[in-house]
Motif scaffolding. Structure first.
Motif, short mmCIF file in Angstrom:
data_model
loop_
_atom_site.label_atom_id
_atom_site.label_comp_id
_atom_site.label_asym_id
_atom_site.label_seq_id
_atom_site.Cartn_x
_atom_site.Cartn_y
_atom_site.Cartn_z
N ARG A 24 50.00 2.16 28.94
CA ARG A 24 50.94 1.40 28.49
C ARG A 24 52.10 2.24 27.41
O ARG A 24 52.86 1.56 26.80
CB ARG A 24 50.39 0.09 27.72
N THR A 25 51.50 3.58 27.39
CA THR A 25 52.35 4.00 26.26
C THR A 25 53.62 4.38 26.65
O THR A 25 53.96 4.81 27.82
CB THR A 25 51.54 5.29 26.02
N ARG A 62 58.65 6.69 22.18
CA ARG A 62 58.23 6.39 20.88
C ARG A 62 57.26 7.52 20.15
O ARG A 62 56.61 8.20 20.70
CB ARG A 62 57.46 5.08 20.86
N PRO A 63 57.37 7.28 18.82
CA PRO A 63 56.50 8.41 18.20
C PRO A 63 54.90 8.01 18.67
O PRO A 63 54.60 6.94 19.10
CB PRO A 63 56.43 7.73 16.43
N ASN A 115 51.23 7.67 19.23
CA ASN A 115 50.12 6.74 18.97
C ASN A 115 48.94 7.19 18.41
O ASN A 115 48.67 8.42 19.27
CB ASN A 115 49.92 5.72 20.04
N TYR A 151 44.74 7.01 18.02
CA TYR A 151 43.74 6.20 18.31
C TYR A 151 42.44 6.82 17.39
O TYR A 151 42.24 7.75 17.55
CB TYR A 151 43.43 6.62 19.76
N ASN A 184 52.48 10.85 12.82
CA ASN A 184 53.67 10.38 13.69
C ASN A 184 55.05 10.72 13.75
O ASN A 184 55.80 9.66 13.86
CB ASN A 184 53.36 8.93 13.95
N ASP A 185 55.18 11.72 13.32
CA ASP A 185 56.77 12.22 13.17
C ASP A 185 57.09 13.02 14.39
O ASP A 185 57.89 13.84 14.41
CB ASP A 185 56.97 13.15 11.97
N TRP A 186 56.86 12.93 15.45
CA TRP A 186 56.95 13.38 16.84
C TRP A 186 56.67 12.60 17.79
O TRP A 186 56.10 11.44 17.64
CB TRP A 186 56.25 14.71 16.92
N GLN A 203 46.49 6.25 4.87
CA GLN A 203 47.94 6.43 4.53
C GLN A 203 48.54 7.31 5.60
O GLN A 203 49.42 6.94 6.31
CB GLN A 203 48.09 7.06 3.18
N ASP A 217 47.89 5.40 9.53
CA ASP A 217 48.46 4.20 9.56
C ASP A 217 49.65 3.85 10.10
O ASP A 217 50.52 4.69 9.59
CB ASP A 217 48.27 3.24 8.10
N PRO A 218 50.01 3.18 11.13
CA PRO A 218 49.34 2.26 11.95
C PRO A 218 48.49 3.07 13.19
O PRO A 218 49.06 3.48 13.72
CB PRO A 218 50.07 1.34 12.38
N PHE A 219 47.18 2.77 13.25
CA PHE A 219 46.43 3.43 14.12
C PHE A 219 45.63 2.12 14.92
O PHE A 219 45.73 1.31 14.34
CB PHE A 219 45.38 4.50 13.56
N ILE A 220 45.15 2.68 16.31
CA ILE A 220 44.33 1.60 16.85
C ILE A 220 42.96 2.20 16.68
O ILE A 220 42.43 3.02 17.48
CB ILE A 220 44.74 1.79 18.54
#
Lengths: 335, 670, 356
Positions: free
Chosen positions: C61-62, C66-67, C69, C71, C249-251, C293, C296-299
């Motif tokens: 589903r990725t 987007r930046p 994800n 897990y 998640n800056d990439w 910090q 977040d947000p993580f799964i």
């Protein structure tokens, strides 16, 4: 004076002269046999001459002992009469197989020692005098001194009109003095909800009171024992409560500086969690509108689950909730 | 109460009333400072499993030695008495040190001060006393200090209030010019071996009381009354009556108490019952002249005089009439009245039935003490019930009366309490089943009462009568605990009881063996110890022991007894055991193939001259299939020629027949 | 996106080809007791379990525009987090992801074999041996892909007066340089990760960052000593800092799969920080505030203990491999007893069966 003479002085008046001579002769003989040694002071020479007489204590020890009295207690006895007041544990009077304490031995652990000669049982206060039937009897006995409770005064009314509870204690001992230093200690209790406070003041009061406030029962408990008299302590405790109350209403300049670790609860609005989320969406969408975005249900759900993670104890359900909300944001969220 | 809630603009009024306790018009009485404690104490009843609280509640420190009513010397050794008195003597020692070295006791944490624990100053001739001192001394009932203070004040011509003088006179008359008894120390009195019925003159003639009376400038009626009462209390009958006459001459009116004492003192003025009664009648007439109503003590005094003149045939009738008079005047009799009535009437054999009526009258009542003789009632009533009437129903009724309320306090000494319980238990032993008896026994023994040897004997007889042998182990363990084992012939009784028959219950039989074994061991121990007074045990007891061991199939123990006898008491005729037992022992040793014991038995038999034993063996030799040689050897070794001769012509001789019959029966039992 | 992969049947064992295993997990990835087990069974078998399927599901589903994800795998010690991670790593390998793998960050920050002062920036600490291993691992795991993609450096890097890496040089050269010059390995690794991030942002490659026990990187203090004998902060250890940056998640064009663990040695450390001796095995607690910090947000993905079915399969496999020999263990009662004794914990099952 030579000790031999001292011995002669110590004799009883009723002793016959014959005995007197015997003893003196004995004393001289002893000293002549051993010139160098200092003479022994022999207070009761008769015992010494006989020599083989058993000491009294040993003979007394042979005396048969009574069996502990719990063996003779009937099953349906009135326990209140056997143990009427608070007293130290007495193994012979308690018909229960009580065990207490811990035995450390080389051979390994042993079961806890029984009730006889057990100092552990003697040290702790017991409540054998406060069996429910005994309390019932006491209540019945002192009922005649009580007046009926005012009918109109219900519990809710008590909470409403008499919010402050003052707990004092009086002591009655079988001792020469009627004074008891512990009697000065008093406790006052009041429900936090019965105080007139706004959000900030309530939070600040909780911080001022620290452990004196119990969030489970919503009770403020102040114990005072500083002053020598009970009434002084009551006044002091009331003063403390008043001081805390007014202090709570004040807002100091430094209160705006509080950081995340100072928060009484998790504020998602101010938290890095919000910043990182907005950052994420700014990167994803060119025409990102922050205000509209924050209105969305998914965001609100997400913020709630983050807040829960911080405020409540972390568990699998909260994480599952968090996962679902994150999933929605990361995979399905469109502008 | 009105409470204001809400903001300034809106008021809500809620009203409810809180009852004010003391000022309320409810019928609650005023609450004293100790009333709640008293109410709480009323929830606690008597705990029969505990000893009196003056003893330490610990099996090692509780007294277990009995109060022996039969012999006073042993009573003196009672551990109840020893423990209580030593505790009291400790207190006395403390008091002595406080009085001798008051300067050492500067620390006193008590608040408020307890005067009883403080040092009491003793006055001497040099003290400057004031009226206040005297008043304090009188309030504290400190007679010696009073006397010194009064003398000092007289010597220094200090003026004394006549009212104060009167109260001083009352004090010294009450205490007979002697120091008042200290109520802190009661144990000594409680443990007196027998409280004497002091009816003799103890008044101190010419002492301070009389001096004070003489020195009074104006002797008023109260002063006369006081002195007469004092003299009457201590039975100075002659002077009392003389003063009474003086009083009459001066036209002073006496009080009821004066007449009460005068009536009691009649005993010393007149000898015969008739004359005494005449004088009482005269006094009573005087009383009515002065318009005085008799109270309970007046009647008690009359009954007291009557109880002292039981030889007079009219005494019982007059006593009953006195009681009728009491009823008429609506005067509530005290226990002393009943006691005297019982004394008067029970002296005649037919009169004891009055006890039934007395008990019916007072059943279920709780009494307060009113007269010194009140405390004699229960002891005497139980005595009458047990020894004259032997009615267990009545005994229970008296005992229930004793258990009512605080009546159990009506004993003046430990001795009278013990007598009461001894009579009660004797009564039960005679007429109750063992189960009922043991219920009562378990309740009162050992904390309230420890049975004497005689009562124990009666209990054992009861057990024998009702065939309840399973109680014997408990009774025996109590006997040992109370150290009664060798008092009288108690040990012998126990042994006789359990040797009487062989018991089916193996467990019980084992316990009996244990009892006999412990007795035997005690005997051995006591007799081997030179320092202790030895026990003289008869041969019968040894034979009973052997019998018990054989019944319990404990052959080793039986042979141990024999061995002990052979070794320690070979030539003491008092310890020779019975031939019958020896025969049984022989049988048993043959059965167990213990030839050493057999030999020993036969040797012993030869020593004590019991020829039947050999005869017995020879007769029964088929049963054990003994060889002829064996018997021959035995007979030779035991050097019993006479026995041999006897055995050759034994068929017709009488002793062998008698020896056979019990043997057969014992075989059957086996 | 479409996945390449073998047919994964739920709760069955999947055998990792030996060649792949050698390529991917030669230097790190499996712990000692795992290796022992595989040696004993003569194959690398991994059970296909729910967390793996979850990951595949998310992967499909990725949206890679987007930046990245993140897990986070969590679960009790011994529940199979490492196995799931490695299984997923193999899957990424098959699907031509560039793999950045860190299997034992605690070696970097707690027990480095050597430490050295960084020459590039004072205050930083290099761990040459660990960095070399990391480089080597990267090279082994991505050898085929690197040569195929022909990635080049985007900047010029000056290592010293004489040694430089010019702009446009192949990344392999950079790696080789690091491997040859151990002293520079840490910086090389940092540069490498930076380059990878750059190329991923450019859309040239897809990157999968995989880390085990990453919560140790957020504990604040390492056990490495500064020259002045104070303990160094985590952020000052060059390769740890570089790797932690990869978790942000800056990439884009990538994904981050990490596991958090509370094996006792780390539990102590966490306990000292939080004042609790035994905290829960849950990610927020283990990551601490700082880690939360960062991620977040993580799964969060829970790696649970065995289900009934999985347990049966596991025991069947053990019996098939003659690992369980005891006749009683093969009966119904024996299975029940093993279940009871192990409480369905995979590691406990393995340990308990060791005796049978």
């Amino acid at each position: 004076m030579r000790p031999k003479n001292l011995f002669l002085c110590l004799r009883f008046q009723t002793i016959s002269s014959r005995l007197f001579f015997e003893k003196r002769f004995y004393g001289i003989q002893k000293s002549s046999a051993d010139e160098e040694e200092f003479d022994k002071l022999n207070i009761m020479p008769r015992m010494f001459v006989k020599g083989d007489r058993e000491p009294l204590a040993k003979r007394e020890a042979l005396r048969p002992q009574l069996t502990p009295r719990y063996n003779r207690m009937p099953v349906d006895q009135d326990w209140n009469s056997v143990w009427p007041t608070a007293k130290m544990f007495n193994p012979s009077a308690v018909p229960l197989p009580v065990h207490m304490g811990k035995l450390k031995t080389v051979s390994g652990p042993k079961p806890p020692p029984g009730k006889f000669a057990n100092p552990e049982l003697m040290k702790v206060p017991n409540f054998l005098h406060l069996a429910p039937p005994a309390i019932k009897k006491h209540c019945d006995a002192i009922r005649k001194f009580c007046t009926p409770w005012p009918q109109a005064l219900t519990d809710e009314m008590c909470d409403k009109y008499f919010p402050l509870e003052v707990i004092t204690s009086d002591y009655c001992h079988a001792s020469p003095t009627i004074r008891e230093p512990k009697a000065r200690i008093i406790t006052i209790r009041i429900k936090l909800s019965s105080l007139d406070l706004d959000y900030h003041a309530k939070d600040k009061l909780k911080r001022i009171l620290q452990h004196r406030y119990d969030p489970k029962t919503d009770l403020i408990t102040i114990v005072a024992d500083k002053c020598p008299l009970k009434s002084q302590n009551i006044d002091y405790a009331k003063y403390l409560l008043t001081a805390c109350f007014f202090e709570a209403w004040k807002t100091e300049s430094w209160e705006s500086e509080k950081e995340q670790s100072d928060w009484e609860t998790f504020f998602w609005e101010k938290s890095p969690s919000k910043a990182s989320l907005i950052n994420y969406f700014k990167k994803t969408f060119q025409n990102f509108n922050e205000e509209n975005f924050l209105e969305k249900d998914t965001v609100k759900d997400y913020s709630k689950s983050v807040k829960n993670l911080f405020d409540k104890e972390e568990n699998d359900e909260l994480l599952e909730d968090y996962r679902k909300n994150v999933e929605k944001l990361l995979f399905d969220e469109r502008l | 109460m009105i409470v204001n809630t809400g903001s300034v603009s809106t008021f809500t009024f809620v009203s409810f009333s809180i009852p004010k306790f003391i000022l309320s018009s409810f019928d609650y009485y005023y609450r004293g400072p100790t009333d709640i404690l008293k109410a709480l104490a009323s929830t606690v009843s008597r705990d029969f499993t505990a000893a009196h609280y003056k003893y330490m509640d610990d099996p090692f420190l509780l007294p277990s030695k009995s109060v022996d009513v039969v012999s006073f010397t042993l009573f003196a050794k009672s551990s109840f008495r020893a423990y209580a008195l030593s505790k009291e003597s400790g207190r006395k020692a403390a008091r002595y040190f406080l009085n001798t070295y008051p300067e050492l006791f500067f620390r006193d944490d008590a608040e408020p001060k307890v005067p009883a624990f403080c040092y009491r100053e003793l006055y001497d001739e040099n003290t400057d006393n004031t009226e206040d001192d005297l008043r304090d001394c009188i309030a504290n009932r400190d007679v010696p200090n009073c006397i010194i203070a009064y003398n000092n004040m007289e010597a220094k011509d200090v003026k004394i209030n006549p009212e104060l003088k009167q109260s001083l006179l009352e004090l010294v008359c009450f205490y007979n010019s002697k120091e008042a008894r200290d109520e802190e120390f009661l144990e000594e009195e409680w443990f007196q071996s027998k409280k004497e019925n002091i009816v003799r003159r103890t008044w101190q003639d010419g002492e301070f009381a009389e001096q004070l009376f003489d020195s009074l400038p104006k002797k008023d009626a109260r002063a006369y009354c006081t002195l007469i009462q004092g003299m009457g209390k201590y039975f100075q009958a002659g002077k009392a009556f003389k003063l009474y006459e003086e009083m009459k001459e001066l036209n002073y009116s006496p009080t009821v108490a004066v007449f009460n004492y005068l009536i009691e003192n009649v005993v010393f003025i007149q000898e015969s019952g008739e004359l005494r009664f005449e004088m009482i009648t005269k006094l009573l007439r005087d009383m009515s002249q002065y318009n005085l109503k008799p109270n309970v003590n007046t009647f008690n005094a009359i009954l007291f005089v009557l109880s002292r003149s039981t030889g007079w045939n009219k005494a019982s009738n007059i006593a009953l009439n006195t009681f009728a008079e009491m009823k008429l005047l609506n005067v509530q009799p005290s226990l002393a009245s009943y006691y005297y009535l019982l004394l008067v009437l029970s002296s005649k054999n037919n009169g004891s039935n009055i006890l039934y009526e007395i008990v019916r009258e007072i059943e279920g009542k709780s009494f307060a003490i009113k007269h010194p003789a009140d405390v004699n009632f229960f002891e005497y009533a139980m005595h009458v019930c047990c020894n004259f009437l032997s009615d267990v129903e009545l005994g229970y009724r008296i005992h229930n009366l004793l258990s009512t309320g605080q009546n159990h306090k009506f004993f003046s000494t430990a001795y009278s309490e013990a007598v009461y319980y001894r009579n009660f238990f004797s009564l039960l032993c005679l007429s109750e089943s063992t189960d009922t008896l043991m219920d009562v026994y378990n309740k009162y023994v050992p904390n309230i009462y420890i049975p004497e040897a005689k009562v124990m004997q009666q209990i054992l007889q009861n057990i024998e009568l009702y065939d309840t042998y399973h109680y014997i182990p408990q009774i025996f363990s109590d006997i040992t605990t109370f150290q009664l084992s060798f008092r009288g012939d108690l040990a012998d009784t126990v042994l006789t009881l359990i040797a009487k028959k062989k018991h089916q219950d193996e467990n019980l039989q084992k316990q009996f063996v244990a009892i006999a074994w412990s007795l035997f061991n005690t005997i051995v121990e006591r007799n081997s110890n030179v320092k202790i007074f030895p026990l003289h045990v008869k041969g019968e007891m040894y034979s009973k022991m052997i019998l018990i061991f054989l019944n319990g199939k404990d052959f080793e123990k039986a042979s141990a007894v024999l061995k002990y006898l052979v070794k320690e008491k070979p030539n003491d005729p008092a310890t020779f055991i019975e031939g019958q037992t020896l025969k049984l022992l022989c049988d048993a040793s043959l059965e167990n193939k213990m030839m050493n014991t057999l030999k020993q038995t036969i040797d012993y038999a030869s020593v004590i001259g019991c020829a039947d034993v050999i005869k017995h063996i020879i007769e029964n030799n088929e049963k054990y299939s003994l060889s002829e040689e064996f018997i021959e050897k035995f007979i030779q070794s035991s050097n019993l020629e006479a026995a041999k001769e006897d055995s050759s012509s034994s068929e017709s001789s009488e002793p062998s027949e008698t020896s056979e019959s019990p043997d057969e029966s014992s075989d059957e039992e086996k | 996106m479409k996945h390449v992969g073998v047919d994964h049947i739920d709760s069955q064992y999947f055998v990792l080809p030996k060649s792949a295993n050698d390529a991917l997990f030669k230097l790190s990835g499996w712990r000692q007791n795992h290796k022992q087990m595989f040696e004993m069974f003569e194959e690398t078998a991994i059970m296909v379990r729910k967390p793996f399927h979850d990951l595949l599901n998310y992967l499909s589903r990725t949206d890679f525009e987007r930046p990245v994800n993140r897990y986070v795998l969590y679960g009790e010690f011994g529940n199979g987090k490492t196995f799931t991670l490695n299984h997923f790593l193999y899957h990424c390998f098959l699907n031509r992801f560039l793999i950045v793998h860190c299997s034992s960050p605690y070696e970097w920050v707690f027990t480095p074999q050597e430490t050295a002062q960084s020459e590039w920036k004072s205050g930083r600490i290099d761990t040459p041996v660990e960095a070399t291993i990391a480089l080597k691992t990267f090279k082994d795991q991505n050898a085929a892909l690197l040569s195929e993609l022909d990635l080049r450096t985007s900047k010029k890097y000056t290592w010293s007066l004489r040694e430089t890496t010019e702009e446009g040089e192949p990344l392999l050269n950079l790696i080789d340089y690091g491997l040859n010059r151990m002293k520079k390995a840490s910086d090389c690794y940092a540069v490498l990760l930076k380059e990878i991030k750059h190329w991923a942002n450019e859309g040239k490659i897809k990157v999968s960052v995989i880390g085990d026990v990453v919560n140790v990187l957020y504990l604040g203090e390492s056990k490495v000593l500064n020259p002045d004998k104070t303990t160094a902060e985590m952020d000052n250890i060059t390769i740890a800092r570089a790797f932690t940056k990869m978790l942000r998640n800056d990439w884009k064009n990538g994904l981050v799969v990490v596991a958090v663990d509370s094996s006792d040695s780390f539990r102590d450390k966490v306990g000292r920080l939080t004042g609790e001796r035994f905290g829960p095995d849950l990610p927020k607690y283990l990551l601490t505030e700082k880690g939360f910090q960062d991620l977040d947000p993580f799964i969060p993905i829970k790696v649970d203990k065995y289900t009934e079915n999985e347990f049966e399969n596991c025991l069947d496999y053990y019996i098939r491999k003659n690992y369980v020999n005891h006749p009683a263990a093969k009966t119904e009662m024996g299975r029940k007893e093993i279940k009871f004794m192990s409480a369905y914990n995979p590691l406990e099952v393995y340990k308990f069966c060791w005796l049978l």
